[in-house]
Write a protein that holds these residues in place. Structure first.
Motif, PDB file in Angstrom:
ATOM      1  N   LEU A 143     -23.116   6.478  68.407  1.00 43.90           N
ATOM      2  CA  LEU A 143     -22.819   6.260  67.893  1.00 43.90           C
ATOM      3  C   LEU A 143     -23.574   5.142  67.391  1.00 43.90           C
ATOM      4  O   LEU A 143     -22.392   4.225  66.123  1.00 43.90           O
ATOM      5  N   THR A 144     -24.260   3.984  67.932  1.00 43.64           N
ATOM      6  CA  THR A 144     -24.540   2.673  67.894  1.00 43.64           C
ATOM      7  C   THR A 144     -26.547   2.810  67.865  1.00 43.64           C
ATOM      8  O   THR A 144     -26.823   3.389  68.590  1.00 43.64           O
ATOM      9  N   VAL A 146     -22.323   2.190  72.469  1.00 43.43           N
ATOM     10  CA  VAL A 146     -21.313   3.290  72.309  1.00 43.43           C
ATOM     11  C   VAL A 146     -21.637   4.554  71.836  1.00 43.43           C
ATOM     12  O   VAL A 146     -22.680   4.494  71.490  1.00 43.43           O
ATOM     13  N   ARG A 149     -20.425   8.648  72.435  1.00 43.34           N
ATOM     14  CA  ARG A 149     -18.963   9.923  72.385  1.00 43.34           C
ATOM     15  C   ARG A 149     -19.866  10.966  73.045  1.00 43.34           C
ATOM     16  O   ARG A 149     -20.507  11.313  72.638  1.00 43.34           O
ATOM     17  N   THR A 204     -14.603   7.977  73.983  1.00 45.76           N
ATOM     18  CA  THR A 204     -15.612   7.040  73.197  1.00 45.76           C
ATOM     19  C   THR A 204     -15.411   5.460  74.381  1.00 45.76           C
ATOM     20  O   THR A 204     -14.766   5.270  74.858  1.00 45.76           O
ATOM     21  N   ASN A 251     -17.592   2.106  75.163  1.00 50.46           N
ATOM     22  CA  ASN A 251     -18.336   1.111  74.756  1.00 50.46           C
ATOM     23  C   ASN A 251     -18.872   0.466  75.681  1.00 50.46           C
ATOM     24  O   ASN A 251     -18.456   0.001  76.224  1.00 50.46           O
ATOM     25  N   ARG A 291     -16.193  -2.883  69.220  1.00 54.93           N
ATOM     26  CA  ARG A 291     -16.506  -1.561  67.750  1.00 54.93           C
ATOM     27  C   ARG A 291     -15.429  -1.062  67.587  1.00 54.93           C
ATOM     28  O   ARG A 291     -15.328   0.327  68.129  1.00 54.93           O
ATOM     29  N   ALA A 292     -15.357  -0.636  66.063  1.00 53.79           N
ATOM     30  CA  ALA A 292     -14.260   0.347  65.384  1.00 53.79           C
ATOM     31  C   ALA A 292     -13.344   0.399  65.921  1.00 53.79           C
ATOM     32  O   ALA A 292     -12.654   1.298  66.085  1.00 53.79           O
ATOM     33  N   GLY A 293     -12.902  -0.781  67.021  1.00 52.70           N
ATOM     34  CA  GLY A 293     -11.562  -1.191  67.332  1.00 52.70           C
ATOM     35  C   GLY A 293     -11.552  -0.853  69.283  1.00 52.70           C
ATOM     36  O   GLY A 293     -10.474  -1.216  69.214  1.00 52.70           O
ATOM     37  N   ASP A 329     -11.912   4.907  75.608  1.00 54.67           N
ATOM     38  CA  ASP A 329     -10.642   5.533  75.053  1.00 54.67           C
ATOM     39  C   ASP A 329     -10.852   7.323  74.660  1.00 54.67           C
ATOM     40  O   ASP A 329     -12.137   7.550  74.470  1.00 54.67           O
TER      41      ASP A 329
END
Length: 654
Positions: A599-600, A605, A607, A618, A620, A626-628, A635
């Protein structure tokens, strides 16, 4: 399937590769002997094979011209004429090399099959030639690696693979590799993995990979097949291609089918794994683990010092755990001097069943102990003598419902030169599958070591396929002062002593920017895979956060080594991790891994998605949110969840 065959002149010029395509070639023309161009439709375009050189190009539907393989690195001699065969196949030969070649379309792939009329060798395909600096090599070492072809760490640094080679049939968990760049990639499958190796070289600072197959009559390797497929450039695309290949041939296992055959195997869902020592292998130790809130476990134990007794096994089963012994059919020693109960066999199994080298001497066993035992010798004796069946029954007399059979599912296969029980490596593999199938059929939940793909239908779980072992690990383990030895008996330091990996070894094995779930993409819903037992979660404290995030991201269990003191120190942390993992794995452990993405741009990050959205995870791996999602956290969201479930392993402590 449409086929086009075109004669080529003496001065053949191949078009220069376009920029951006994986494996695209620089603009130098090639000269070739007279040959024929064979064109076959493949998924995404048309593959073109030059019979004079075995160079393969593809014209894609989006207008790119891509080099899938450069000319063979082995002199071929002049090719014979091309003939059309039934079923859309095309055949030609290389008389000087003694090779016959058949090309065909195979479910959207280009498949080339070689048959040898005499012992010879072939270095082909030659891949990664002219790859752009942005390209990556996918390699199924353990769970899987994505290696940037121009990364100095891999070309000349601490993770260097340039100048090395791997035995595809012995050292890779899946018989494949791949290249990708942007939205373009190539998958290479080698189903004839025995006798095949993959060599890595550096050219203009970038990694090439060249396969070599040894055609040997005595080894049963006079057939060689490679399939080449265009992919979308996703780093797990080669594994998805291989999964489809297995499914097309009815060779893809299913955990759900295994659960129907043996409902006890369902206990693997949501379970962490642990090998037990000291108090942890007693009934009281098992009850301690359950009292911490751990609701699912696979518990294993070796034959010494003393197996788990019936009371301990009953306690484990009452807790909802699977439990089973470690065993091996691979080692035999003189019963008078054997250093392990699993190496003691009745009668003259040792030395009569020893694998024999070409000079007739017994093949020395692991660690210089005794000899490796021939699976052919056991298979010949089993109908009358029942050595393996008797051993298995004796090992589970305490009520165990699982079994861990070391070595059998790995790539460590043997050619046996014994006149009494000769075998090739392919026959060794077949014998191992047969005896593992019998154990599974007896109702035991079977696992083995670093299971290669060919064992995916007979095993319920394995320990080791999740670990991308780098060469430096074996050297470190031999240093008993640093790694620890096999003492004291109740808690060997080799398993319990914490170790910090050297920085280069840490990156080669666990750096998230290099890790991709190839094995999981191919086999997540076929087997449950974990890391090696000597690499328990607590063995490498500095790697714990990365390893926990990888386990959750790939939806696979952590593996522990436990004794009484370890339960005291780490039990609450283990329980917290298992409580997070359990509902996720119960929901998605028997689902396929259907999506993997970075995702980065720095790959920190990542997924994954399982099934048709059953579970989305997901992770990190970075230090910044990143994105919370905070750094060092994961998550996970089940389809029925209203908000993600968060885990930050470093916050759990020990």
């Amino acid at each position: 399937m449409p086929i086009k065959i075109t004669a080529l002149g003496l001065a053949l010029t191949l078009a220069a590769g376009s920029a951006g395509g994986a494996g695209a070639q620089a603009a130098a023309p090639e000269r070739a002997a007279p040959g024929t161009r064979v064109e076959l439709a493949v998924r995404g375009g048309t593959a073109v094979v030059d019979t004079a050189t075995l160079a393969v190009r593809a014209r894609t539907r989006d207008g790119h011209d891509r080099l899938l393989s450069a000319a063979a690195a082995t002199p071929l001699g002049a090719p014979g004429p091309v003939r059309r065969l039934n079923g859309g196949r095309v055949r030609w030969s290389y008389p000087e090399r003694g090779l016959d070649v058949t090309a065909r379309a195979d479910h959207g792939r280009l498949a080339l099959s070689f048959g040898a009329r005499r012992d010879t060798a072939l270095r082909w395909p030659v891949t990664g030639v002219g790859a752009p600096a942005s390209a990556s090599l996918q390699l199924p070492r353990g769970e899987g690696l994505d290696i940037p072809v121009a990364d100095p760490f891999w070309t000349s640094g601490g993770g260097r693979i340039a100048g090395t080679s791997v035995d595809v049939g012995a050292e890779l968990t899946l018989p494949l590799w791949g290249y990708s760049a942007g939205r373009h990639g190539v998958s290479y499958l080698t189903p004839t993995d025995i006798g095949t190796s993959l060599a890595f070289t550096k050219d203009h600072g970038r990694l090439r990979a060249t396969a070599r197959h040894a055609f040997r009559r005595a080894e049963g390797t006079r057939a060689y097949t490679v399939t080449l497929a265009l992919t979308d450039g996703n780093p797990v695309a080669p594994a998805a291609d291989y999964r489809a290949y297995l499914a097309e041939r009815g060779r893809l296992g299913s955990l759900r089918a295994k659960f129907r055959q043996n409902p006890a195997a369902r206990g693997l869902l949501g379970a962490f794994h642990a090998y037990l020592w000291g108090e942890a292998r007693t009934a009281a130790g098992v009850r301690r683990l359950r009292a911490l809130g751990v609701d699912r476990m696979w518990l294993g134990y070796d034959a010494g010092p003393g197996p788990m007794d019936k009371e301990a096994v009953a306690a484990a089963k009452a807790a909802g755990y699977l439990v089973g012994p470690y065993d091996t059919f691979a080692n035999g020693q003189d019963p008078k001097t054997a250093d392990s109960p699993t190496s003691v066999w009745p009668g003259r199994v040792y030395p009569d069943f020893c694998v024999r080298d070409a000079d007739g001497t017994p093949h020395t066993g692991f660690g210089g102990r005794g000899c490796y035992l021939s699976s052919a010798a056991f298979e010949r004796a089993e109908p009358a003598r029942h050595y393996l069946a008797d051993r298995t029954r004796a090992m589970v007399r305490n009520g165990s419902d699982s079994y861990f059979l070391d070595v059998d599912a790995t790539g460590e296969l043997f050619r046996d030169h014994s006149a009494d029980h000769p075998m090739t490596k392919a026959q060794d593999r077949a014998h191992r599958l047969a005896r593992m199938r019998r154990i599974t059929g007896s109702g035991l939940v079977l696992g083995s070591e670093t299971a290669q793909a060919w064992a995916n239908r007979v095993l319920a779980f394995d320990h080791g396929s999740a670990t991308p072992v780098a060469d430096g690990l074996w050297a470190l383990q031999k240093d008993r002062e640093k790694w620890g030895g096999y003492y004291p008996e109740n808690a060997p330091k080799a398993f319990f002593k914490p170790v910090r990996l050297p920085a280069d070894l840490s990156d080669a094995m666990y750096a998230p920017r290099y890790r991709v779930p190839l094995y999981g993409t191919a086999l997540h819903d076929a087997t449950v895979s974990a890391e090696r037992w000597e690499l328990s979660y607590e063995k490498l404290p500095a790697e714990k956060t990365r390893r926990a995030l990888l386990a959750m991201l790939y939806d696979r269990p952590l593996n522990y080594v436990l004794d009484g003191p370890a339960l005291t120190r780490h039990g609450r942390e283990l329980a917290a991790l298992q409580r997070y993992f359990s509902p996720l794995h119960r929901a998605a452990g028997a689902e396929p891994l259907t999506s993997f993405r970075w995702l980065t741009g720095d790959r920190s990050v990542q997924r994954t998605v399982f099934g048709d959205g059953t579970l989305t995870v997901t992770a990190n791996f970075g230090t910044k949110a990143r994105a919370g999602l905070p750094g060092g956290c994961v998550d996970a969201e089940l389809r029925t969840d209203t908000r993600p479930r968060r885990l930050c392993p470093a916050d759990l402590g020990s």
